[in-house]
Design a protein around this motif. Structure first.
Motif, short mmCIF file in Angstrom:
data_model
loop_
_atom_site.label_atom_id
_atom_site.label_comp_id
_atom_site.label_asym_id
_atom_site.label_seq_id
_atom_site.Cartn_x
_atom_site.Cartn_y
_atom_site.Cartn_z
N HIS A 300 0.85 -1.20 0.00
CA HIS A 300 0.00 0.00 0.00
C HIS A 300 0.89 1.25 0.00
O HIS A 300 2.10 1.16 0.22
CB HIS A 300 -0.88 0.02 1.26
CG HIS A 300 -0.08 0.18 2.51
ND1 HIS A 300 0.56 -0.87 3.12
CD2 HIS A 300 0.22 1.28 3.26
CE1 HIS A 300 1.21 -0.43 4.18
NE2 HIS A 300 1.03 0.87 4.29
N ASP A 302 1.24 5.07 1.91
CA ASP A 302 0.77 5.81 3.09
C ASP A 302 0.11 7.12 2.67
O ASP A 302 -0.79 7.61 3.34
CB ASP A 302 1.93 6.10 4.05
CG ASP A 302 2.34 4.86 4.83
OD1 ASP A 302 1.68 3.81 4.66
OD2 ASP A 302 3.32 4.94 5.60
N HIS A 370 4.84 -0.21 -0.09
CA HIS A 370 5.46 -1.01 0.98
C HIS A 370 4.41 -1.84 1.71
O HIS A 370 3.20 -1.63 1.53
CB HIS A 370 6.18 -0.08 1.97
CG HIS A 370 5.24 0.82 2.69
ND1 HIS A 370 4.72 1.96 2.10
CD2 HIS A 370 4.69 0.75 3.93
CE1 HIS A 370 3.89 2.54 2.95
NE2 HIS A 370 3.85 1.82 4.07
FE FE2 Z 1 2.37 1.99 5.47
#
Ligand code: FE2
Ligand code: AKG
Length: 404
Positions: A300, A302, A370
């Motif tokens: 995903h 952030d 990540h």
């Molecule tokens: Fe993350």
């Protein structure tokens, strides 16, 4: 089952209480537990049944095969703790084989079941059906190329993700990229002059660094304790809403501490080290996350990738950087994997990892994709501090150059 898949664990080994993967035809231990706890026929039945109910016959066949083998071996004595019986396991395994195209196994297991329960009309009918199928299309009676993993949890990046998780920390070596280095870092801040932080530069594009011993034991315990009562199943952003998702399994809590509290002191430390303004709303409150066995966060970003994301609720722009503290160690699994950047970071207790999510022109850096690998053994705790674009105008230069 998630652990079985991501770490390529062998079911017969798991049943013996061992964590093994087959490499070059040989089983190798990827983790040696202090004691090996074997599984019972009933344990395997319970796992197999979960898979069966999800119509995931790839996993149900493997677990029910072990269940049948163990139930057969126990001389059919029934224990009051058991949920399943040899008959149940045979029934579910026969149907799983049928669904995966292995008719001859479905037939022989059904015949074995009839031996124990000769008046079972449904099984009698099945036997008849399987016999017919074997006569009419014998070619289809044995499964050709073995069991195939279901693609329901298909991730485009699945193979890379799993490889990076399996290595449990695989970083480029200095000889592979001589521009990577370690140093004692003060960020030019007088507050860090007497006790610089040990910095390990893990990647330059995207820029990812690990700060060792960022937190001490007392602070980590304090943060975990403060979060404890507020922990709830973690959510993810889906459009404007926040929802639970299979791809993120953990509990989390938000901590908003006064300047004197441990939370406030950590904010100051993050600020000194990064040179960034982390005061709310330029930084979000501290998010404490706890992963149990099998807990994970699949690949995903952030930062927000859509203008309707709840990330923009603070009205301070997107998440320009992530500062994540490892509050615990973990016995096996749980690395942080950077998929496109092709490296993973093992959980280093008390260390913190930092990276920029956005390019200097404000656009999301796709190389920051990540994940938090599933925890194989242990209890993983991290704390996230997400830092926003606004409030950093004088600390982090903007640029129109998309390369920066
Ligand atoms: Fe993350
Ligand atoms: O747990 C990890 O290693 C990564 C967590 C993460 O990426 C997140 O919480 O956004």
């Amino acid at each position: 089952m998630r652990l079985q898949d991501v770490y390529a664990l062998q079911v017969p080994s798991l049943v013996k209480g061992r964590f093994q993967r087959v490499t070059n035809g040989k089983p190798i231990d990827i983790y040696l537990p202090a004691v090996s706890v074997p599984l019972s026929g009933d344990d395997c039945f319970l796992v197999g049944k979960v898979a069966y109910e999800q119509e995931d016959y790839y996993h149900s066949v493997q677990w029910l095969e072990e269940s049948v083998r163990l139930f057969r071996g126990t001389g059919r004595e029934w224990s009051p703790e058991n949920e399943g019986t040899l008959e149940d396991a045979l029934d579910h395994l026969a149907f799983s084989h049928f669904k995966t195209g292995n008719i001859s196994s479905a037939l022989s297991l059904s015949q074995e079941l009839l031996h124990h329960d000769p008046m079972n009309g449904r099984v009698l009918q099945n036997v008849e059906k399987y016999e017919k199928l074997l006569v009419t299309s014998p070619a289809k009676s044995v499964r050709g190329s073995g069991l195939k993993r279901p693609t329901s949890t298909y991730l485009r990046t699945r193979d890379t993700y799993e490889r990076l998780c399996q290595t449990q920390g695989s970083q480029p070596m200095h000889f592979e990229n001589p521009r990577l280095f370690c140093d004692y870092f003060t960020n030019g801040n007088p507050g860090l002059l007497l006790l610089p932080v040990r910095r390990e530069v893990l990647s330059l594009q995207p820029y990812v660094v690990l700060y060792h011993n960022f937190i001490n034991d007392a602070e980590a315990e304090d943060i975990k304790g403060l979060a404890h009562t507020g922990l709830r199943r973690s959510v993810v952003a889906t459009g404007v809403k926040q929802e639970t998702a299979e791809y993120r399994i953990s509990k989390s809590a938000w901590l908003n501490g006064s300047a004197q509290s441990t939370v406030g002191k950590l904010d100051q430390k993050i600020s000194r080290l990064t040179g960034l303004n982390v005061k709310h709303p330029y930084g979000e409150y501290l998010q404490v996350v706890n992963y149990g066995i099998g807990g994970h966060y699949e690949p995903h970003f952030d930062h927000a990738t859509s203008p309707s994301s709840p990330v923009y609720k603070l009205k301070t722009g997107n998440r320009v950087a992530t500062f994540m503290i490892y509050l615990s160690s973990v016995e096996a699994g749980g690395s942080t994997a950077f998929i496109y950047a092709n490296f993973s970071v093992p959980v280093v207790e008390k260390a913190a990892i930092f990276w920029w999510n956005l390019h200097r022109n404000g656009q999301g850096d796709v190389d920051t994709l990540h994940a938090g690998c599933p925890v194989l053994i242990g209890d993983k705790w991290v704390a996230n501090k997400w830092i926003h674009e606004y409030g950093q105008e004088f600390q982090h230069r903007c640029s129109l150059n998309p390369e920066e």
